[in-house]
Design an enzyme around this catalytic site. Structure first.
Site, PDB file in Angstrom:
ATOM      1  N   LYS A  74       0.865  -1.235  -0.083  1.00 49.31           N
ATOM      2  CA  LYS A  74      -0.065   0.095  -0.172  1.00 49.31           C
ATOM      3  C   LYS A  74       0.993   1.147  -0.064  1.00 49.31           C
ATOM      4  O   LYS A  74       0.453   2.107  -0.249  1.00 49.31           O
ATOM      5  CB  LYS A  74      -1.006  -0.058   1.170  1.00 49.31           C
ATOM      6  CG  LYS A  74      -1.406   1.446   1.263  1.00 49.31           C
ATOM      7  CD  LYS A  74      -2.940   1.217   2.618  1.00 49.31           C
ATOM      8  CE  LYS A  74      -1.445   1.248   3.967  1.00 49.31           C
ATOM      9  NZ  LYS A  74      -1.588   3.180   4.085  1.00 49.31           N
ATOM     10  N   ASN A  75       1.651   1.340   1.001  1.00 48.70           N
ATOM     11  CA  ASN A  75       2.420   2.551   0.996  1.00 48.70           C
ATOM     12  C   ASN A  75       3.443   2.625  -0.316  1.00 48.70           C
ATOM     13  O   ASN A  75       3.865   3.410  -0.071  1.00 48.70           O
ATOM     14  CB  ASN A  75       3.795   2.608   2.450  1.00 48.70           C
ATOM     15  CG  ASN A  75       2.083   2.557   3.272  1.00 48.70           C
ATOM     16  OD1 ASN A  75       0.534   3.265   2.993  1.00 48.70           O
ATOM     17  ND2 ASN A  75       3.136   2.243   5.127  1.00 48.70           N
ATOM     18  N   CYS A 133      -5.736  12.914  12.977  1.00 47.25           N
ATOM     19  CA  CYS A 133      -6.146  11.759  12.519  1.00 47.25           C
ATOM     20  C   CYS A 133      -6.185  10.500  13.716  1.00 47.25           C
ATOM     21  O   CYS A 133      -6.035  11.265  14.632  1.00 47.25           O
ATOM     22  CB  CYS A 133      -5.114  10.945  11.480  1.00 47.25           C
ATOM     23  SG  CYS A 133      -3.955  10.200  11.783  1.00 47.25           S
ATOM     24  N   ARG A 157      -0.353  14.329  13.133  1.00 48.38           N
ATOM     25  CA  ARG A 157       0.017  14.570  11.775  1.00 48.38           C
ATOM     26  C   ARG A 157       0.275  15.618  10.745  1.00 48.38           C
ATOM     27  O   ARG A 157      -0.091  15.740   9.471  1.00 48.38           O
ATOM     28  CB  ARG A 157      -0.200  13.910  11.092  1.00 48.38           C
ATOM     29  CG  ARG A 157      -0.345  11.788  12.018  1.00 48.38           C
ATOM     30  CD  ARG A 157      -1.530  10.777  11.212  1.00 48.38           C
ATOM     31  NE  ARG A 157      -0.430  10.590  10.055  1.00 48.38           N
ATOM     32  CZ  ARG A 157      -0.753   9.434   8.824  1.00 48.38           C
ATOM     33  NH1 ARG A 157      -2.333   8.730   9.676  1.00 48.38           N
ATOM     34  NH2 ARG A 157       0.137   8.666   8.587  1.00 48.38           N
ATOM     35  N   ASP A 187       4.162   0.413  12.167  1.00 46.62           N
ATOM     36  CA  ASP A 187       2.570   0.115  12.086  1.00 46.62           C
ATOM     37  C   ASP A 187       2.630  -1.934  11.939  1.00 46.62           C
ATOM     38  O   ASP A 187       2.016  -2.691  12.207  1.00 46.62           O
ATOM     39  CB  ASP A 187       3.691   0.521  10.372  1.00 46.62           C
ATOM     40  CG  ASP A 187       2.297   1.281   9.811  1.00 46.62           C
ATOM     41  OD1 ASP A 187       2.320   2.402   9.887  1.00 46.62           O
ATOM     42  OD2 ASP A 187       3.010   1.859   8.151  1.00 46.62           O
ATOM     43  N   ARG A 224      -9.087  -0.065   4.284  1.00 47.95           N
ATOM     44  CA  ARG A 224      -8.137   0.633   3.236  1.00 47.95           C
ATOM     45  C   ARG A 224      -6.725   0.157   2.947  1.00 47.95           C
ATOM     46  O   ARG A 224      -6.077   0.285   2.224  1.00 47.95           O
ATOM     47  CB  ARG A 224      -7.738   1.815   3.828  1.00 47.95           C
ATOM     48  CG  ARG A 224      -8.882   1.988   4.500  1.00 47.95           C
ATOM     49  CD  ARG A 224      -8.808   3.845   5.420  1.00 47.95           C
ATOM     50  NE  ARG A 224      -7.605   4.416   4.150  1.00 47.95           N
ATOM     51  CZ  ARG A 224      -7.132   5.040   5.638  1.00 47.95           C
ATOM     52  NH1 ARG A 224      -7.148   5.665   6.666  1.00 47.95           N
ATOM     53  NH2 ARG A 224      -6.126   5.925   4.939  1.00 47.95           N
TER      54      ARG A 224
HETATM   55  N1  EPU Z   1       5.747  15.146  10.902  1.00 50.17           N
HETATM   56  C1  EPU Z   1       6.146  16.245  11.295  1.00 50.17           C
HETATM   57  N2  EPU Z   1       5.579  17.393  10.348  1.00 50.17           N
HETATM   58  C2  EPU Z   1       5.908  16.344   8.724  1.00 50.17           C
HETATM   59  C3  EPU Z   1       5.680  15.203   8.294  1.00 50.17           C
HETATM   60  C4  EPU Z   1       6.259  14.519   9.490  1.00 50.17           C
HETATM   61  O1  EPU Z   1       5.736  16.421  12.457  1.00 50.17           O
HETATM   62  O2  EPU Z   1       5.892  17.939   8.225  1.00 50.17           O
HETATM   63  C5  EPU Z   1       6.363  13.580  11.881  1.00 50.17           C
HETATM   64  C6  EPU Z   1       4.757  13.027  11.834  1.00 50.17           C
HETATM   65  O3  EPU Z   1       3.525  13.695  12.926  1.00 50.17           O
HETATM   66  C7  EPU Z   1       4.794  11.927  12.840  1.00 50.17           C
HETATM   67  C8  EPU Z   1       6.768  11.823  12.644  1.00 50.17           C
HETATM   68  O4  EPU Z   1       6.908  13.016  11.625  1.00 50.17           O
HETATM   69  O5  EPU Z   1       5.006  12.381  13.930  1.00 50.17           O
HETATM   70  C9  EPU Z   1       6.421  10.665  11.025  1.00 50.17           C
HETATM   71  O6  EPU Z   1       5.448  10.750  10.406  1.00 50.17           O
HETATM   72  P1  EPU Z   1       5.984  10.244   8.441  1.00 50.17           P
HETATM   73  O7  EPU Z   1       5.615  11.693   7.835  1.00 50.17           O
HETATM   74  O8  EPU Z   1       7.112   8.953   8.016  1.00 50.17           O
HETATM   75  O9  EPU Z   1       4.178   9.788   8.446  1.00 50.17           O
HETATM   76  P2  EPU Z   1       3.931   9.602   6.728  1.00 50.17           P
HETATM   77  O10 EPU Z   1       4.957   9.531   6.403  1.00 50.17           O
HETATM   78  O11 EPU Z   1       2.634  10.351   6.944  1.00 50.17           O
HETATM   79  C10 EPU Z   1       4.278   6.962   6.662  1.00 50.17           C
HETATM   80  C11 EPU Z   1       2.552   5.638   5.923  1.00 50.17           C
HETATM   81  C12 EPU Z   1       2.195   5.566   7.108  1.00 50.17           C
HETATM   82  C13 EPU Z   1       3.280   4.651   8.844  1.00 50.17           C
HETATM   83  C14 EPU Z   1       4.258   6.266   8.175  1.00 50.17           C
HETATM   84  C15 EPU Z   1       5.904   5.543   9.757  1.00 50.17           C
HETATM   85  C16 EPU Z   1       2.624   6.198   3.709  1.00 50.17           C
HETATM   86  C17 EPU Z   1       1.098   6.315   2.932  1.00 50.17           C
HETATM   87  N3  EPU Z   1       2.330   6.483   5.470  1.00 50.17           N
HETATM   88  O12 EPU Z   1       2.881   8.080   7.344  1.00 50.17           O
HETATM   89  O13 EPU Z   1       2.142   4.276   7.571  1.00 50.17           O
HETATM   90  O14 EPU Z   1       3.401   4.780   9.892  1.00 50.17           O
HETATM   91  O15 EPU Z   1       4.822   6.605   7.680  1.00 50.17           O
HETATM   92  O16 EPU Z   1       5.720   5.226   9.140  1.00 50.17           O
HETATM   93  O17 EPU Z   1       3.472   5.897   3.426  1.00 50.17           O
HETATM   94  C18 EPU Z   1      -0.088   2.685   7.281  1.00 50.17           C
HETATM   95  O18 EPU Z   1       0.113   2.086   6.427  1.00 50.17           O
HETATM   96  O19 EPU Z   1      -1.316   2.702   8.417  1.00 50.17           O
HETATM   97  C19 EPU Z   1       0.399   3.741   8.245  1.00 50.17           C
HETATM   98  C20 EPU Z   1      -0.041   4.367   8.493  1.00 50.17           C
END
Ligand code: EPU
Length: 419
Positions: free
Chosen positions: A22-23, A117, A122, A306, A398
């Site tokens: 998915k990711n 969320c 996030r 995850d 999802r």
């Molecule tokens: N964060 C910030 N600012 C930003 C971006 C992130 O503070 O601009 C923080 C977030 O709040 C969090 C941390 O950084 O505390 C890491 O978040 P990240 O941005 O890495 O998460 P994401 O990119 O939104 C992806 C996956 C998630 C997975 C996380 C961590 C996708 C589509 N989603 O989310 O997947 O948990 O990386 O590995 O790639 C899932 O599949 O169930 C899922 C939630």
């Protein structure tokens, strides 16, 4: 609303095929916005998030076709608008991934700001700051990000914290920027590397994906390509835990052990016998009760957030006590209260859950709050005494392809009911 009914207590046995990640597929679908020609994507999992992404692209005017084998073809020559509506973004935060590609190729984008969320606040501040460093004008008004740039310029981007979609958005934007961009403290997740490999196949010049420093030399244009999506390491891990928690013996096909070494190490410590080849993993836990294992989530290659909820379920029935620390998201223990209703002994202190294994869980009606929490409740249901009813399973659809069919194929007593 559909529910899953699970009769616990059946050790899983047999073979199962792992789907595309998915990711990985979500950023790859967003990256098709960068391509001048048609793109063909294979090994696409049949998931609600994929349908949502197709709707997002379709509403912009992108032509999409999908065949019976879930191969998707996209063609952006018909695109008419550069807009991601709140209705779509609120159901899938990964919609933010269209921001970088739209801006880089078309010079403007309007994308709804994702809200909070179930697993934390996030924010997307690092996505926006990175694009600003590349010369974009960004304004947030009435809940929407309005971004514009004549042509993005290469920049040196040092990320304050590791962000997966942040790295992906900026890497995609940088492929068409003028000059070289360097992303430091980049996410090293295999899905980032898979996206980079896809972009390279489209003609991008990217070095260092999979390390914490990614260098992108901007090119004038990218073309379409054929690309097959990586295996889903989280689906893989979830099925491994399903075998471990039920005392089963299963073989997972079309997946790669190198994608989840930290997870395999924990299962080994829990007492599982694991064997693997390049594209398969076998786990045997026949007749054994798992041992408790401490873990702390952190960005790849450390233990993935995850997989935290699924390992919480495993520890609920393990021998001994353990501490599970969630260091990536601030609020990712929503499954705990539901597990407690099934008889689990868990105390949450700050970002750590102390789990003391019990002899057995008891079935109860439970409610899923997010994707991985839903998976963990299904796992708990597979081992609980009696019939567990998991509600709000739209979360599971999802991100897991046909989970109840795959579990049933392994001998689990699980079925979906309409109400
Ligand atoms: N964060 C910030 N600012 C930003 C971006 C992130 O503070 O601009 C923080 C977030 O709040 C969090 C941390 O950084 O505390 C890491 O978040 P990240 O941005 O890495 O998460 P994401 O990119 O939104 C992806 C996956 C998630 C997975 C996380 C961590 C996708 C589509 N989603 O989310 O997947 O948990 O990386 O590995 O790639 C899932 O599949 O169930 C899922 C939630």
């Amino acid at each position: 609303m559909e529910k899953l009914l699970i009769e616990g207590g059946k050790p899983l046995q047999g073979d199962v095929r792992i789907s595309g990640a998915k990711n990985a597929v979500l950023p790859i679908l967003a990256s098709t916005l960068l391509a001048e020609g048609p793109m063909q994507i294979a090994n696409v999992p049949h998931l609600q998030d994929v349908t949502t992404t197709m709707e997002l692209l379709g509403r912009m005017g992108v032509s999409l076709t999908i065949d019976e084998y879930m191969n998707i073809e996209t063609d952006t020559s018909t695109i008419q608008e550069f807009f991601a509506h709140y209705d779509v973004v609120k159901t899938m935060r990964a919609s933010i991934l269209v921001l970088g590609p739209l801006l880089a190729r078309f010079g403007h984008a309007e994308v709804s700001l994702p809200g909070g969320c179930a697993i934390g606040s996030r924010p997307v501040n690092m996505h926006l700051r990175g694009l600003e460093s590349m010369g974009a004008n960004i304004e947030v008004k009435a809940g929407y990000i309005h971004a514009s740039a004549k042509r993005l310029k290469g920049a040196h981007l040092v990320m304050d914290m590791v962000t997966v979609t942040g790295t992906e958005n900026l890497m995609m934007a940088a492929t068409l920027a003028d000059g070289t961009s360097i992303i430091e403290n980049a996410a090293r997740e295999p899905e980032v590397t898979d996206l980079a490999d896809c972009l390279i196949a489209m003609g991008a010049n990217i070095e260092g994906a999979g390390t914490d420093t990614i260098t992108i030399h901007g090119v004038k244009e990218l073309k379409g390509c054929n690309y097959s999506v990586l295996a889903d390491r989280i689906e893989t891990g979830t099925f491994l835990v399903a075998a471990a928690i039920t005392g089963g013996h299963i073989k997972l096909k079309d997946t790669q052990p190198k994608l989840l070494e930290s997870v395999l190490q924990k299962l080994d410590k829990a007492g599982a016998t694991i064997s693997s080849g390049d594209n398969w993993i076998e786990i045997d836990m026949t007749g054994r009760r798992p041992k408790s294992i401490n873990l702390r989530t952190a960005p790849y290659p450390a233990f993935p957030t995850d997989m935290q909820a699924q390992f919480t379920a495993l520890n609920c029935i393990a021998e001994g006590s353990c501490a599970i620390t969630e260091s990536v998201f601030e609020n990712r223990f929503m499954h705990v209260q539901e597990m407690q209703r099934m008889g689990a002994n868990i105390k949450v202190e700050g970002n750590t859950a102390i789990v003391t294994g019990v002899d057995h869980l008891t079935a109860a009606p439970v409610m899923a709050t997010d994707l991985r929490a839903s998976a963990s409740l299904i796992l708990a249901g597979l081992v609980a005494e009696g019939q567990t009813v998991v509600d709000r399973i739209y979360h599971i659809d999802r991100g897991y392809e046909c989970i109840e069919e795959k579990l049933a194929q392994l001998g689990a007593k699980i079925r979906r009911v309409p109400h």
